[in-house]
Enzyme design. Structure first.
Site, PDB file in Angstrom:
ATOM      1  N   LYS A 173       0.843  -1.193   0.000  1.00  0.00           N
ATOM      2  CA  LYS A 173       0.000   0.000   0.000  1.00  0.00           C
ATOM      3  C   LYS A 173       0.882   1.248   0.000  1.00  0.00           C
ATOM      4  CE  LYS A 173      -2.008  -1.429   3.732  1.00  0.00           C
ATOM      5  NZ  LYS A 173      -2.895  -1.703   4.879  1.00  0.00           N
ATOM      6  N   THR A 204      -8.946   9.519   8.094  1.00  0.00           N
ATOM      7  CA  THR A 204      -8.641   8.254   7.416  1.00  0.00           C
ATOM      8  C   THR A 204      -8.412   7.106   8.393  1.00  0.00           C
ATOM      9  OG1 THR A 204      -6.299   8.906   7.386  1.00  0.00           O
ATOM     10  CG2 THR A 204      -7.610   9.421   5.427  1.00  0.00           C
ATOM     11  N   GLY A 206      -8.717   3.811  10.146  1.00  0.00           N
ATOM     12  CA  GLY A 206      -9.340   2.537   9.790  1.00  0.00           C
ATOM     13  C   GLY A 206      -9.164   2.124   8.345  1.00  0.00           C
ATOM     14  N   THR A 207      -8.372   2.850   7.578  1.00  0.00           N
ATOM     15  CA  THR A 207      -8.242   2.510   6.149  1.00  0.00           C
ATOM     16  C   THR A 207      -7.647   1.117   5.943  1.00  0.00           C
ATOM     17  OG1 THR A 207      -6.160   3.743   6.155  1.00  0.00           O
ATOM     18  CG2 THR A 207      -8.086   4.861   5.259  1.00  0.00           C
ATOM     19  N   GLY A 208      -6.602   0.775   6.710  1.00  0.00           N
ATOM     20  CA  GLY A 208      -5.966  -0.526   6.510  1.00  0.00           C
ATOM     21  C   GLY A 208      -6.880  -1.674   6.871  1.00  0.00           C
TER      22      GLY A 208
END
Length: 261
Positions: A173, A204, A206-208
């Site tokens: 990522k 942002t 919690g994106t992973g």
């Protein structure tokens, strides 16, 4: 029956990441989400104020309870704070013949460490070898391999370093790089470059977790790895664009963005 997806991860009391984000993602993508809690955190928009891991026997009992009765079509792993938990979960996954997405969570969005140094070797030697897809961000790549990615041109080097530990696919990522949000998905022979515009939104959190859970959800529906990752990238890009303020720090992505009129 709906596809069933199991998250093995920590709890985020603020609801932005961890099993809370995983279950919201699974609901949004039309699968039945189930959970094995590995740790409880005191966490909010400002950071992680405390973390307490569960005993390995509690994690094993939750996993067996769900898998042996309800069954599962995909597994996603998140926060596994200790070597004992990593080894326990790796063993459980190895006995479960379904696609597994390993998000090697090492550092929170706020920079808080969520993985003991002593657990890194277990992630490399036990967990990554049973992963269908591993989804490290650039900080986690450095933690695991020592490779520091400072440009898009080094994503291949990072992917090769992670693949050396045995996952079938790796998604590096590149969201921490400047410019468009570019990720590299590869199994060492195929390459898929996924690009999305960078949204001017600092919320942002919690994106992973969201991306890994979205991949697992799509795999549970029977999609190939490239199809699942492409669909998951589109979902998380929309969730980032709709991220919202919460508390005094970094707010979460909006898992329900597709349902907004």
């Amino acid at each position: 029956m709906k596809p069933r997806v199991l998250t093995v991860a920590g709890s985020d009391s603020g609801g932005g990441a961890g099993i809370q984000a995983d279950l919201k993602t699974m609901l949004a993508l039309g699968v039945h989400g189930m959970s094995v809690v590995t740790a409880v955190t005191a966490q909010n928009s400002l950071g992680v104020q405390g973390a307490w891991e569960l005993p390995a026997e509690a994690v094993r009992a939750q996993y067996r309870s769900v898998v042996d009765d309800i069954g599962v079509q995909a597994v996603k792993t998140g926060m596994l704070a200790s070597a004992e938990l990593v080894e326990t979960v790796a063993e459980l996954i190895g006995d479960t013949d379904v696609p597994t997405v390993v998000d090697p969570v090492g550092i929170s969005k706020h920079g808080d460490s969520l993985l003991a140094d002593s657990a890194l070797d277990a992630v490399r030697t036990k967990l990554l070898p049973v992963a269908t897809v591993a989804t490290p961000n650039l900080d986690e790549v450095t933690q695991l391999t020592g490779v520091r990615v400072d440009s898009e041109g080094r994503l291949r080097e990072a992917a090769a370093a992670v693949l050396a530990y045995g996952p079938r696919w790796v998604l590096i990522k590149g969201g921490h790089l400047p410019g468009d949000a570019v990720d590299l998905l590869t199994d060492g022979s195929e390459e898929h470059w996924l690009r999305a515009p960078r949204h001017d939104n600092r919320h942002t959190h919690g994106t992973g977790c969201t991306l890994a859970s979205a991949i697992a959800s799509q795999l549970a529906k029977g999609e190939s790895v490239p199809e699942a990752v492409t669909a998951a990238k589109a979902y998380v890009t929309g969730a980032i664009a709709a991220g919202f303020a919460l508390g005094g720090g970094i707010g979460p992505v909006d898992h329900g963005w597709r349902f907004r009129g």
